[in-house]
Design a protein around this motif. Structure first.
Motif, PDB file in Angstrom:
ATOM      1  N   ASN A  22       0.816  -1.216   0.000  1.00 42.81           N
ATOM      2  CA  ASN A  22       0.000   0.000   0.000  1.00 42.81           C
ATOM      3  C   ASN A  22       0.846   1.260   0.000  1.00 42.81           C
ATOM      4  N   THR A  23       0.256   2.321  -0.559  1.00 41.54           N
ATOM      5  CA  THR A  23       0.889   3.638  -0.543  1.00 41.54           C
ATOM      6  C   THR A  23      -0.013   4.578   0.245  1.00 41.54           C
ATOM      7  N   VAL A  24       0.578   5.270   1.219  1.00 39.00           N
ATOM      8  CA  VAL A  24      -0.180   6.158   2.086  1.00 39.00           C
ATOM      9  C   VAL A  24       0.214   7.608   1.791  1.00 39.00           C
ATOM     10  N   PHE A  25      -0.787   8.469   1.634  1.00 36.99           N
ATOM     11  CA  PHE A  25      -0.576   9.903   1.414  1.00 36.99           C
ATOM     12  C   PHE A  25      -1.128  10.634   2.633  1.00 36.99           C
ATOM     13  N   SER A  26      -0.328  11.517   3.230  1.00 40.54           N
ATOM     14  CA  SER A  26      -0.815  12.330   4.350  1.00 40.54           C
ATOM     15  C   SER A  26      -0.458  13.791   4.130  1.00 40.54           C
ATOM     16  N   ILE A  27      -1.358  14.662   4.541  1.00 36.95           N
ATOM     17  CA  ILE A  27      -1.088  16.098   4.449  1.00 36.95           C
ATOM     18  C   ILE A  27      -0.782  16.620   5.851  1.00 36.95           C
ATOM     19  N   TRP A  28       0.370  17.284   5.956  1.00 40.92           N
ATOM     20  CA  TRP A  28       0.902  17.770   7.239  1.00 40.92           C
ATOM     21  C   TRP A  28       0.867  19.292   7.227  1.00 40.92           C
ATOM     22  N   ASP A  29       0.171  19.880   8.210  1.00 44.78           N
ATOM     23  CA  ASP A  29       0.056  21.348   8.201  1.00 44.78           C
ATOM     24  C   ASP A  29       1.133  22.018   9.053  1.00 44.78           C
ATOM     25  N   GLY A  30       2.112  21.233   9.493  1.00 44.05           N
ATOM     26  CA  GLY A  30       3.193  21.788  10.321  1.00 44.05           C
ATOM     27  C   GLY A  30       3.026  21.409  11.778  1.00 44.05           C
ATOM     28  N   GLU A  31       1.784  21.013  12.143  1.00 42.50           N
ATOM     29  CA  GLU A  31       1.525  20.611  13.524  1.00 42.50           C
ATOM     30  C   GLU A  31       0.850  19.255  13.614  1.00 42.50           C
ATOM     31  N   ARG A  32       0.022  18.958  12.616  1.00 45.15           N
ATOM     32  CA  ARG A  32      -0.675  17.678  12.650  1.00 45.15           C
ATOM     33  C   ARG A  32      -1.016  17.234  11.235  1.00 45.15           C
ATOM     34  N   PHE A  33      -1.382  15.957  11.130  1.00 45.23           N
ATOM     35  CA  PHE A  33      -1.826  15.449   9.833  1.00 45.23           C
ATOM     36  C   PHE A  33      -3.303  15.781   9.687  1.00 45.23           C
ATOM     37  N   ILE A  34      -3.636  16.516   8.634  1.00 44.20           N
ATOM     38  CA  ILE A  34      -5.035  16.904   8.498  1.00 44.20           C
ATOM     39  C   ILE A  34      -5.826  15.899   7.670  1.00 44.20           C
ATOM     40  N   ALA A  35      -5.132  15.024   6.941  1.00 41.90           N
ATOM     41  CA  ALA A  35      -5.849  13.990   6.184  1.00 41.90           C
ATOM     42  C   ALA A  35      -4.873  12.893   5.782  1.00 41.90           C
ATOM     43  N   THR A  36      -5.374  11.667   5.703  1.00 42.72           N
ATOM     44  CA  THR A  36      -4.562  10.527   5.298  1.00 42.72           C
ATOM     45  C   THR A  36      -5.388   9.630   4.394  1.00 42.72           C
ATOM     46  N   TRP A  37      -4.803   9.237   3.266  1.00 37.95           N
ATOM     47  CA  TRP A  37      -5.495   8.332   2.347  1.00 37.95           C
ATOM     48  C   TRP A  37      -4.548   7.231   1.905  1.00 37.95           C
ATOM     49  N   ARG A  38      -5.122   6.093   1.548  1.00 33.34           N
ATOM     50  CA  ARG A  38      -4.337   4.905   1.238  1.00 33.34           C
ATOM     51  C   ARG A  38      -4.777   4.336  -0.108  1.00 33.34           C
ATOM     52  N   THR A  39      -3.820   3.945  -0.904  1.00 35.93           N
ATOM     53  CA  THR A  39      -4.147   3.273  -2.166  1.00 35.93           C
ATOM     54  C   THR A  39      -3.187   2.100  -2.336  1.00 35.93           C
ATOM     55  N   SER A  40      -3.561   1.139  -3.176  1.00 39.67           N
ATOM     56  CA  SER A  40      -2.632   0.022  -3.373  1.00 39.67           C
ATOM     57  C   SER A  40      -1.442   0.502  -4.203  1.00 39.67           C
ATOM     58  N   THR A  41      -0.312  -0.125  -3.992  1.00 38.07           N
ATOM     59  CA  THR A  41       0.901   0.255  -4.722  1.00 38.07           C
ATOM     60  C   THR A  41       0.895  -0.412  -6.095  1.00 38.07           C
ATOM     61  N   GLU A  42       0.955   0.435  -7.139  1.00 39.69           N
ATOM     62  CA  GLU A  42       1.036  -0.090  -8.509  1.00 39.69           C
ATOM     63  C   GLU A  42       2.023   0.771  -9.257  1.00 39.69           C
ATOM     64  N   TRP A  43       3.107   0.185  -9.675  1.00 32.09           N
ATOM     65  CA  TRP A  43       4.152   1.025 -10.268  1.00 32.09           C
ATOM     66  C   TRP A  43       3.724   1.627 -11.597  1.00 32.09           C
ATOM     67  N   GLN A  44       2.716   1.049 -12.251  1.00 32.00           N
ATOM     68  CA  GLN A  44       2.268   1.588 -13.546  1.00 32.00           C
ATOM     69  C   GLN A  44       1.477   2.895 -13.408  1.00 32.00           C
ATOM     70  N   ARG A  45       0.998   3.184 -12.205  1.00 33.07           N
ATOM     71  CA  ARG A  45       0.150   4.367 -12.030  1.00 33.07           C
ATOM     72  C   ARG A  45       0.919   5.634 -12.424  1.00 33.07           C
ATOM     73  N   THR A  46       0.279   6.469 -13.233  1.00 38.73           N
ATOM     74  CA  THR A  46       0.962   7.679 -13.729  1.00 38.73           C
ATOM     75  C   THR A  46       0.726   8.862 -12.798  1.00 38.73           C
ATOM     76  N   ALA A  47       1.489   9.929 -13.062  1.00 38.45           N
ATOM     77  CA  ALA A  47       1.342  11.167 -12.292  1.00 38.45           C
ATOM     78  C   ALA A  47      -0.091  11.686 -12.381  1.00 38.45           C
ATOM     79  N   ASP A  48      -0.669  11.601 -13.559  1.00 43.18           N
ATOM     80  CA  ASP A  48      -2.035  12.107 -13.748  1.00 43.18           C
ATOM     81  C   ASP A  48      -3.039  11.270 -12.955  1.00 43.18           C
ATOM     82  N   GLN A  49      -2.817   9.998 -12.922  1.00 47.04           N
ATOM     83  CA  GLN A  49      -3.720   9.136 -12.138  1.00 47.04           C
ATOM     84  C   GLN A  49      -3.634   9.456 -10.646  1.00 47.04           C
ATOM     85  N   TYR A  50      -2.419   9.671 -10.153  1.00 41.81           N
ATOM     86  CA  TYR A  50      -2.283  10.053  -8.738  1.00 41.81           C
ATOM     87  C   TYR A  50      -3.068  11.331  -8.474  1.00 41.81           C
ATOM     88  N   TYR A  51      -2.949  12.283  -9.396  1.00 40.54           N
ATOM     89  CA  TYR A  51      -3.579  13.574  -9.152  1.00 40.54           C
ATOM     90  C   TYR A  51      -5.106  13.473  -9.165  1.00 40.54           C
TER      91      TYR A  51
END
Ligand SMILES: Nc1ncnc2c1ncn2[C@@H]1O[C@H](COP(=O)(O)OP(=O)(O)O)[C@@H](O)[C@H]1O
Ligand SMILES: CC(C)(COP(=O)(O)O)[C@@H](O)C(=O)NCCC(=O)O
Ligand SMILES: [K+]
Length: 257
Positions: free
Chosen positions: A11-40
């Motif tokens: 799995n690949t985990v994305f978290s947004i850090w505002d300098g004091e805490r994580f304001i959101a966290t999301w998880r997706t399966s790891t797939e090396w074929q996924r493109t930059a546009d797909q991530y976005y």
């Protein structure tokens, strides 16, 4: 704002850090074929859906899968107009240099765990991370990663049984009521569950004996609590340890730029 990306083999985990805490966290399966546009598309949709209206202008990545890094770099550059910090690359500084055999490419997740755990607990630690593999990372007095242990992960062990033996089904891990299984699934769960309890206990005891100093055992990864409820194996459990380590390394690089 900082986007921290922890890419494991499953799995690949994305978290947004505002300098004091994580304001959101999301998880997706790891797939090396996924493109930059797909991530976005994926990330911006979730941000909108959860009303996370922030400007990301910094990205840090730790990836145990080298192939995904290229597309994550393009993703950071194209959509957030920044050059991501990639743990393990020469331009990413670490608070303390690892002490391992020359030429060893330590998994970046392990370096990040070491940095995150040292920041919270100080030195002399064993960090146990239940991922695709279960890793034990030894953190010295000064915070350096000084080696450890790699064992097959819990789900990997169960999958290996299923894949190698025609009559063994796919099963999920759970704590069996008893050690002696009276059906196939219970036998498999017992082997992996109690085997894992023994594995963790034995490895931690041997690491402590080899280091010959008092050490704390810090666990991370979703499966750690399952084992902890059966036996007190860990001094602490921290689900966000890898993410915390990413913020520590990011800050260190900013302060020492
Ligand atoms: N809370 C949980 N309960 C059950 N299984 C879990 C839990 N958290 C993670 N897993 C499983 O553990 C395995 C490792 O997952 P993960 O920690 O995301 O690995 P990695 O960091 O290597 O990508 C996966 O098979 C995942 O489905
Ligand atoms: C041991 C690992 C496969 C664990 O990865 P994960 O379970 O988090 O996907 C990863 O840290 C790795 O590829 N390490 C490289 C070898 C080393 O750390 O020595
Ligand atoms: K791991």
């Amino acid at each position: 704002m900082l986007l921290a990306i922890d890419c494991g083999n499953t799995n690949t985990v994305f978290s947004i850090w505002d300098g004091e805490r994580f304001i959101a966290t999301w998880r997706t399966s790891t797939e090396w074929q996924r493109t930059a546009d797909q991530y976005y598309v994926w990330l911006s949709t979730l941000m909108r859906f959860q009303n996370v209206d922030v400007m990301i202008d910094e990205v840090i990545v730790s990836s145990t899968v080298p192939r995904v890094v290229f597309n994550l770099r393009v993703f950071a550059d194209r959509y957030y107009n920044c050059r991501p910090l990639v743990v393990g690359k020469p331009d990413c500084l670490l608070p303390t240099a690892p002490r391992v055999d020359a030429g060893t490419q330590v998994g970046p997740d392990r370096l990040v765990n070491a940095a995150g755990a040292f920041d919270r607990h100080g030195g002399n630690l064993i960090v146990v991370d239940f991922g695709t593999a279960t890793t034990f990372d030894v953190v010295a007095e000064d915070g350096a990663y000084v080696g450890g242990v790699i064992a097959p992960g819990v789900n990997l062990s169960l999958e290996a049984l299923h894949n190698a033996a025609a009559a063994l089904p796919h099963v999920d891990i759970t704590q069996p009521q008893r050690v002696i299984g009276t059906n196939t699934v219970a036998c498999m769960q017992s082997g992996v569950f109690w085997g894992y309890i023994g594995l963790v206990r034995e490895i931690c005891a041997r690491i402590k004996a080899e280091r010959d100093v008092p050490m704390q055992v810090i666990a991370t990864g979703g499966l750690a609590p399952l084992f902890q409820q059966a036996e007190a194996l860990f001094d602490a459990f921290e689900d966000d340890l890898t993410m915390h380590g990413l913020t520590v390394i990011h800050k260190y690089n900013k302060d020492n730029a």
